[in-house]
Each structure stands twice: as C-alpha cells, then as structure tokens.
Design a protein around this motif. Structure first.
Motif: not given
Length: 692
Positions: A644-650, A600-606, A664-666
């Motif tokens: 959907a992935a960001l919902a899993v992060v939340e 998530w942090e890598r995606f935000d930084a990109a 989590l892996e998905g």
C-alpha cells in the motif's frame, strides 16, 4: 486487512491492488477511442466493406461495453462483454466474404478486435491499441476503395485518434492544460498532413478515386472538362455514352396516363464496348389499315394495356410504350413508324398517339423464380455479349454474386451489392481514357447515376451467364390533372433480365437513390458540386498547390505567434504556474512528497542489490517482484502495508492527483519501518556469518 497505529493508510492485499491505478484510462480517452472505432466502422460502410447495419452493431457493442465498465470493475465481465460485442460484429463476415471476397474480411475482423479491446481495456496502453486498430481499419478501407465518402470517416478517426493519443499519456495534469495539448496535437498533425498532400506531386492515378475532389491530376481534369454533356436524345434510342456528364433540362416532353406503369420504354440496347451502349431493333414493324404493328419481339408475355401518349413540346420523336410495344395508331393522322437504331421513331413528330403495350413484370412483383420450362431468349448471344477487354475482376464479381442462383435471386443480389457499395451522383467522375466504365464504377469510383447502375447490373448478370439488356426511357414524372408529365430530367435507364418461363423482367438498380426521379438538385447539392469542380481544378495545377501550401504555412506561423503571445500574457496575469505541476517540481514540491521520496530512496538503498529497483523497471513491476510470497524475506509480515505504501509512492509520482497528506505521512512511516527491518535482518545475517 490491518490498520497500523500512527497512520491513516489502510493496507490492502497485493493481489487486490489495482495495477492500473496511475495508468488507467480516463473518460475522455475512452470517448475518443469509441469515436475512432465508430469512424472506422463508418469508413467500412461507405467503401462497401460492411453493410449499413455494421455501424449499428458496432455502436451497440461499444454502448454495452460502456455500460459494463460503469457497472463493474470485474475484468472477466469486461472480457466476456468484449467477446459478445465482437461476436455480434462478426455476424456480417459471411455476407462480406460472399459479396467482396475473402480479403474483405480482414478489415471487419480488425474492427471486431477493436470493439473487443475497447470493452476489456484498463490501461492507457491498451486504449492506445484500440486507437491504432481504428487507424488500421480505416486505412484498409481506403486502400480497397478510396472513394470521396471516406472524407467524413477519415476526419472522425483522425481527430479522435490524435485527441486520444494526446490524452493517453500517463501522469499528465488534466483540465485546460490537457485540452490545450490535444488541440495543439490535432492542429500540428493536420497542418503537416495538408502540406504533404499539397507539396508531394500527384501520381498518375486519382488522388481520391471517384472522390468529392474528383480526379486531381491534370489528365483527370482534362478528362472531366472534355466529357460530352448528357443529352435526352441518348435516351430516345441513340448511343448511350457512359462518359457523358451533366444534368438534363426540365423541358416538358410528353404526358401519359397517371395510372400507367412507372417505367416507359423508348429503346433497348444490347452491345457494350467498355464505354458506350448501342443497339438494334428488337421487333419489326408493319403497317395496316389503321395502325402499325410490332412483330417478333421475344418475351412480351405480360397483360396488354392501351394508353394515349400526348407530346407536349413536339420535339420528342421516339415511340414510348409501357412495356413491349405491340401496336400504335393516331386517328386521322398518316402515322409512320421508322426503326432508328434501338428505338422506333414516329412521324410526323408531335401528334398524340395510342400505343398498345405488353406490361413487363418487375422483380418486386411475384415473378417466377426462374425454374419454368421457358426456353432461352431468341438471339441469346446478343443478350450475353461482353467486350473482350472487360476486366476479369468484373466477370469474377458477377459469378460470385450469382453463386449458382437463378436469375431473380441473382438480380436481387446484384442490386443489394450496388446499393451497399455505390452512391448516386450526377457529378460522377469520368473514367480515364482506355478505362472500362463499368469496371471504374464498380471498383474505383463507386459513384454514378442511372445509366451506370443499370450498365453495371447488365454486365454482372451477363458475366454470370444470365441474359440481360439495358433499357432507356422515362421514369417518375409529375402528376398534372390526371396525366403524368415526363420532363427531360425524367430520362432514365434500367435493366430487363430474362427469367425462364416468365420472359423479360424489369429490374431498376437505381430505385430509391436520390434524384432518380429527376427532381432538381437542392442548393446544397449545387454548392457542393461547385466546390468539387473548383477544388479539382485547383489541385490539378502544381502552381496553385504550391501557393496554397505557402499560404497555409503563413497562416500556421501567424496562428502560432498569436497563441504564444496570448499564452505569455495569460501567464503574466496569473503570476504562477499550475499548482499541481509546481508541487511536483523540485523547487516547488510539497514537504510531504519530498519526505516520501527520501524515505523511498532510503528503503531502496537498504535492500540487497538483486532486489533493488532496476533502472528501466516500472514501480508496479518492481513492487510485484519485491513482494512475492517467496521473495519477501524479512518483509513477509509487512507485505500488505508495504504494498500500500509503494502504491502511494506511485500515485505521488504519476497520478493526476497527489495523495492526501495523511496518506503521504503514513507511507513515509511504513517505508522507514521497512528500511529498519531490512537493515536489522542484514545485521543479523552478518553476525551469523561472522560467528560461523
């Protein structure tokens, strides 16, 4: 809906995603909110701000909302349910305004809003609004009428709100830890509140006006202690002091026929001075060859009856009659009738006598509506007398309850108002020196017994220009071998209201109230009365309040030490902290959650700086901004799966349960692909800019 290879995460549309997945209201919090709203409705009922049916309406609205919540997740269905439930509560508003004024509608409106909010609430923030509205309603009720009966509603609302706020914190682990936090919050707030109550000096008024604790100031304690004891002589024609308190003896005084009317009159009182009732004769008496006859009483138009009255103890001197007395005799006895203030006394005392009476109709019978051609009563000013010191709000209430109606309808409206706003107790608070007794009963204490209910009705009727008078005597009684025996405790006060074309008509505003028939109080009532007096005396002493505060602090500190020691022992036995909490800490986080946060942090930084998550921006808000159709950019093709992935992060950060390993892996795979897409788009854009 699409499925990606190599992952078990199903992508859902951004529009269909639940924005409250991690901040939704749990069942326990909703139960606390419902209890708080019910407690607030109860508080309005006991202070007269809402009829008793208001609690049933509120409960029905909450129940309907709960059923709809369990049946569907449709927001519109919940919203319409809330509107329906609030509208059902609003049906009481016209009656509340007519009986208590326009300002009384605001607490009821706040209650309706709380019911509506409960029905439509989805997030914890919205449930906290319900809890806050409940506090607002019960505080408004306490401000309007701080009666003792508010102790119960305040306790319910206070406990439910504290528990609700303790449970309405997102991303907290439930179960035993949640219950422990709730109990600690309730205990801490309760201890602090009691300490403030004990240590803050009491003001000049009552700490709980008319309350179960009585008047807690020193002056209030002295008032109560100096109150004159009640006496049966007052009901036999003497002055009726509304400051007298206490029970009446169970001594048997007289007996009457068992089939005679329920009310037996001894005196009619006409003059009220703000504290005491007095009266003079309503008829003159003349002696004949065998009986004494009453002459001149106005409005005695009912059917006549003849009854034999037999004194039991021999010490009750007043003439009793089942209505307006017309004649009295005692064969073989040289009977004398001597006017004594508002009554007529007989001599010799203790002999049986026969009395002829004109029965007085009651409001419960089919009386004339008041439109008859009958004139006003003789000496009308006598039956309209009010002291100049009577507070204006009492006069205004009488006019408002009358609302231009006739005497019968007005008397019934007054009775309904008294039944809705006042409660019966022989241990009623004593008005302060200089305070009007009726005003204190109607607006401050709202607790009293028969003479207070009757006095209030007479004063309110007179305020509306309707002649009325206070009557004393006996009501109820005990059947004994075809006779009905009146004891001292059966002494009673009621009202006679003038109905044109009908005459004087009986109205008993205390009818149906506990102990109105003079039954001895139960052991529970006597115990509660003792608690009231004891607490009043203790709270009247500054030294006693300080000692209680010190003892409370000692108990609280001791309890805290014991609980901490017990908690340490339990932790030592367990050896490990809560597993879910440990997984979320940096030193105990599962590898899958850690990999997700790194991705998530890598995606935000990109992302470009303007599209990155702000420092105070929530995940749901950022996700919605990032994935709007107009602003998705190179991620447009991946909006659904990225959402959907960001919902899993939340959920991994805030939900009470960590997502499954497959989820989590998905999500990690989706975020890594999204990062690659954003970086590739940035490189392409950079190359194009360099060529240009």
């Amino acid at each position: 809906m699409s499925r990606r290879s190599g992952t078990s995460v199903e992508a859902t549309s951004i529009e269909a995603a639940d924005p409250y997945a991690t901040h939704g209201a749990g069942r326990a919090v909703l139960v606390c909110a419902a209890l708080a709203v019910l407690g607030a409705a109860w508080g309005l009922v006991v202070t007269g701000g809402l009829p008793v049916g208001g609690v049933a309406t509120t409960a029905a609205g909450l129940g309907l909302a709960a059923l709809v919540r369990g049946a569907t997740s449709s927001r519109s269905a919940r919203a319409w349910t809330g509107v329906l439930a609030a509208g059902a509560g609003a049906v009481w508003l016209p009656g509340v305004v007519s009986s208590s004024g326009v300002f009384a509608l605001w607490p009821v409106l706040a209650l309706c809003l709380a019911v509506r909010q409960f029905a439509s609430a989805r997030s914890l923030r919205e449930v906290r609004l319900v809890l806050g509205l409940s506090v607002l309603v019960v505080l408004a009720a306490a401000g309007v009428s701080p009666v003792a009966a508010l102790v119960g509603p305040l306790a319910v609302v206070w406990s439910a709100v504290l528990a609700g706020f303790a449970g309405a914190v997102p991303h907290r682990v439930g179960g035993a830890a949640q219950r422990a936090r709730t109990l600690r919050a309730v205990a801490a707030a309760g201890t602090a509140g009691v300490l403030l109550f004990l240590l803050v000096p009491a003001g000049g008024g009552a700490s709980l006006a008319g309350g179960a604790l009585g008047r807690a100031t020193a002056s209030g304690a002295e008032e109560r202690a100096s109150a004159a004891p009640r006496s049966g002589a007052a009901y036999a024609g003497g002055d009726l002091d509304l400051s007298s308190r206490g029970g009446l003896p169970q001594t048997e005084l007289v007996s009457v026929p068992a089939d005679s009317p329920g009310w037996w009159r001894s005196a009619v009182l006409d003059t009220y001075d703000g504290r005491t009732w007095t009266g003079g004769p309503v008829a003159s008496w003349s002696s004949g060859s065998s009986q004494w006859s009453a002459v001149g009483e106005d409005g005695a138009t009912g059917p006549q009856r003849v009854d034999v009255v037999e004194p039991v103890s021999g010490d009750y001197p007043a003439l009793l009659s089942a209505g307006a007395p017309g004649a009295v005799s005692s064969p073989g006895v040289d009977l004398r009738v001597v006017p004594s203030g508002a009554a007529a006394w007989l001599g010799p005392v203790g002999v049986p006598y026969t009395v002829t009476s004109s029965e007085t109709p009651t409001l419960g019978s089919s009386v004339d509506s008041g439109s008859g051609a009958g004139a006003a009563p003789v000496e009308e000013e006598r039956w309209l007398q009010l002291p100049s010191s009577l507070p204006q709000r009492v006069r205004d209430l009488g006019v408002r309850l009358a609302a231009g109606r006739g005497p019968v309808a007005t008397a019934r409206a007054v009775n309904e108002h008294l039944h809705a706003t006042a409660r019966y107790s022989l241990d009623a608070p004593v008005p302060a020196a200089g305070e009007d007794a009726v005003d204190a009963f109607l607006f401050e204490d709202r607790i009293g017994f028969c003479e207070h209910f009757a006095s209030a009705e007479v004063v309110l009727l007179r305020s509306a220009g309707i002649p009325a008078r206070l009557v004393t005597g006996f009501a109820g009684g005990t059947d004994a071998g075809g006779r009905r025996v009146f004891r001292g405790a059966d002494a009673h006060a009621w009202v006679e209201v003038w109905v044109p074309g009908q005459g004087w008509t009986t109205s008993d505003p205390t009818a149906g109230a506990p102990l109105v028939a003079g039954d001895p109080p139960s052991w529970a009532a006597r115990a509660w009365s003792w608690v009231q007096r004891t607490v009043t005396e203790v709270l009247a002493s500054a030294v006693a309040r300080t000692v209680l505060a010190v003892v409370l602090v000692g108990v609280a500190v001791g309890a805290w030490v014991l609980l901490r020691a017990g908690a340490r022992r339990r932790r030592a036995r367990r050896g490990v902290a809560n597993a879910v909490v440990a997984r979320r800490r940096g030193d105990g986080m599962s590898p899958s959650v850690l990999a997700l946060l790194v991705a998530w942090e890598r995606f935000d930084a990109a992302l470009p700086p303007e599209r990155r998550r702000g420092g105070a921006e929530g995940l749901s808000t950022w996700r919605a901004r990032l994935l709007t159709p107009a602003g998705a950019g190179p991620l447009a093709a991946r909006r659904e799966e990225l959402g959907a992935a960001l919902a899993v992060v939340e959920r991994a950060c805030f939900a009470r349960r960590v997502p499954s390993r497959a989820e989590l892996e998905g999500a990690v795979a989706t975020l890594e692909r999204a990062s690659s897409t954003v970086l590739a788009a940035a490189r392409v854009a950079g190359s194009a800019g360099a060529r240009g």
